[in-house]
Write an enzyme that holds these catalytic residues in place. Structure first.
Site, PDB file in Angstrom:
ATOM      1  N   TYR A 114      -1.561   0.159  10.423  1.00  6.30           N
ATOM      2  CA  TYR A 114      -1.806  -0.535   9.149  1.00  6.30           C
ATOM      3  C   TYR A 114      -0.611  -0.383   8.211  1.00  6.30           C
ATOM      4  O   TYR A 114      -0.078  -1.363   7.686  1.00  6.30           O
ATOM      5  CB  TYR A 114      -3.081   0.026   8.493  1.00  6.30           C
ATOM      6  CG  TYR A 114      -3.242  -0.430   7.069  1.00  6.30           C
ATOM      7  CD1 TYR A 114      -3.497  -1.767   6.777  1.00  6.30           C
ATOM      8  CD2 TYR A 114      -3.104   0.471   6.014  1.00  6.30           C
ATOM      9  CE1 TYR A 114      -3.617  -2.187   5.466  1.00  6.30           C
ATOM     10  CE2 TYR A 114      -3.231   0.054   4.702  1.00  6.30           C
ATOM     11  CZ  TYR A 114      -3.480  -1.274   4.430  1.00  6.30           C
ATOM     12  OH  TYR A 114      -3.588  -1.702   3.139  1.00  6.30           O
TER      13      TYR A 114
ATOM     14  N   THR B 127       0.825  -1.216   0.000  1.00  3.64           N
ATOM     15  CA  THR B 127       0.000   0.000   0.000  1.00  3.64           C
ATOM     16  C   THR B 127       0.853   1.258   0.000  1.00  3.64           C
ATOM     17  O   THR B 127       1.981   1.247   0.516  1.00  3.64           O
ATOM     18  CB  THR B 127      -0.897   0.007   1.266  1.00  3.64           C
ATOM     19  OG1 THR B 127      -1.503   1.296   1.402  1.00  3.64           O
ATOM     20  CG2 THR B 127      -0.088  -0.234   2.534  1.00  3.64           C
TER      21      THR B 127
END
Ligand code: UFG
Length: 329
Positions: A143, A119
């Site tokens: 995250y 990501t």
């Protein structure tokens, strides 16, 4: 050489189900491995479903022994920034320990090709835009850190034990399969486009618009929305590269173009023919001002270009899918 049979961990989820469909379309064999914690059994339409958890070594081993995949694509992750701050142990367990377990069993079983969903959150606040792959990795959320740690594990195993991997760093995955056979079904939903569509049809009240005072062209945050079917295609190209001997690729996947929240809302209004009611809310913790990719490397290394990622196609495909699943006239 091509990746013919692929174990798709998380193949019942949003991006994984699109990858399974793309593999099937290309005449490959997707084997979905999913614990159905957030995925949906009825999104598994293009190959068998093996119900199991990536943290369960024996379940992973049994699936690999039964199907003998050429490669593994890994989508089975926890993905919510806000939740990651509240539940770090859950995020590190799934996104770090899960990858560790999956890769260990793969290597023990002689499968050494791994396509990993990473990501743009691994970069944190960018030093400069567009974001190139070599920029500092300073994630600002649990995250983002969990995905960066997983990439670091893959780098070490690649160097020491010959794992071949690609880490595909998605920007904002969005849209739905153009045939509306699968799409985004998160619960709770936190992403902009489904929330805007929901608000437009009166599902759950006005949308919260997080911050209209950012230093951008219209005051709202800017993101690089990339169609989930374009992401799926990139995974196949990446798996094939590994089959051809590529050792390691870490690539941004985006369009290179930023869109503001207001621009996306406008596209939603055009696609749906309805107003998107919203209320201005404070900035959401952890939101960067602007994020968009430098796509030079992914184009060069994979020969990949997004085909359906213009904002109107992204939004109209999402609208068609939600219309169908939410039963909107
Ligand atoms: N937004 C709203 N209202 C909403 C939802 C979103 O105003 O109801 C805004 C956000 O503040 C942001 C933009 O719309 O400015 C996009 O938000 P999303 O939640 O759709 O996407 P993010 O950019 O926050 O998240 C994406 C990925 C994450 C990843 C993150 C990294 O979906 O997995 O980028 O920055 F962690």
């Amino acid at each position: 050489m091509k990746a013919q049979r692929v174990l798709v961990a998380g193949g019942a989820g949003y991006i994984g189900s699109h990858a399974a469909k793309a593999l099937h379309r290309e005449g490959r064999e997707p084997i979905v491995f999913d614990n159905l914690s957030t995925g949906h059994a009825d999104s598994v339409k293009w190959g068998p479903l093996v119900e199991g958890d990536i943290r369960d070594a024996e379940a992973v081993r049994a699936a690999i022994r039964e199907y003998k995949p050429d490669a593994v694509m890994h989508f089975a992750a926890k993905i919510e920034v806000g939740e990651s701050e509240a539940k770090p142990l859950m995020y590190y367990d799934n996104n770090v320990a899960g990858v560790l377990n999956l890769v260990r069993v793969m290597m023990e079983e002689g499968v050494d090709k791994f396509v990993f969903s990473s990501t743009c959150a691994i970069y944190g606040d960018p030093e400069k835009l567009p974001l190139t792959e070599d920029q500092p990795k300073r994630p600002v959320s649990v995250y983002g850190r969990s995905k960066l740690m997983a990439e670091q594990i893959l780098e070490s195993v690649s160097k020491a034990n010959g794992l071949k991997f690609t880490a595909l760093r998605y920007f904002n995955a969005a849209g739905a399969d153009l045939d509306a056979e699968t799409g985004e079904r998160h619960d709770p939903e936190t992403h902009l486009i489904p929330n805007a569509i929901g608000a437009a049809i009166g599902r759950g009240g006005p949308m919260k618009f997080f911050g209209d005072d950012y230093p951008t062209r219209d005051g709202s945050c800017e993101r690089d929305y990339i169609h989930v079917s374009d992401l799926a295609d990139a995974h196949i190209l990446a798996a094939d590269k590994l089959m051809q001997g590529e050792q390691k690729l870490q690539l941004n996947l985006g369009t290179g173009q930023g869109r503001t929240v207001l621009e996306v809302l406008k596209a939603v209004e055009t696609a749906t023919g309805r107003k998107v009611p919203y209320e201005i809310a404070p900035r959401r913790a952890g939101d960067a001002i602007a994020l968009y990719a430098d796509t030079t490397l992914s184009r060069e290394k994979l020969g990949w270009t997004p085909k359906v990622s213009d904002i109107d196609t992204i939004v109209s495909s999402a609208w068609a899918f939600h219309r169908k699943t939410w039963g909107v006239e």
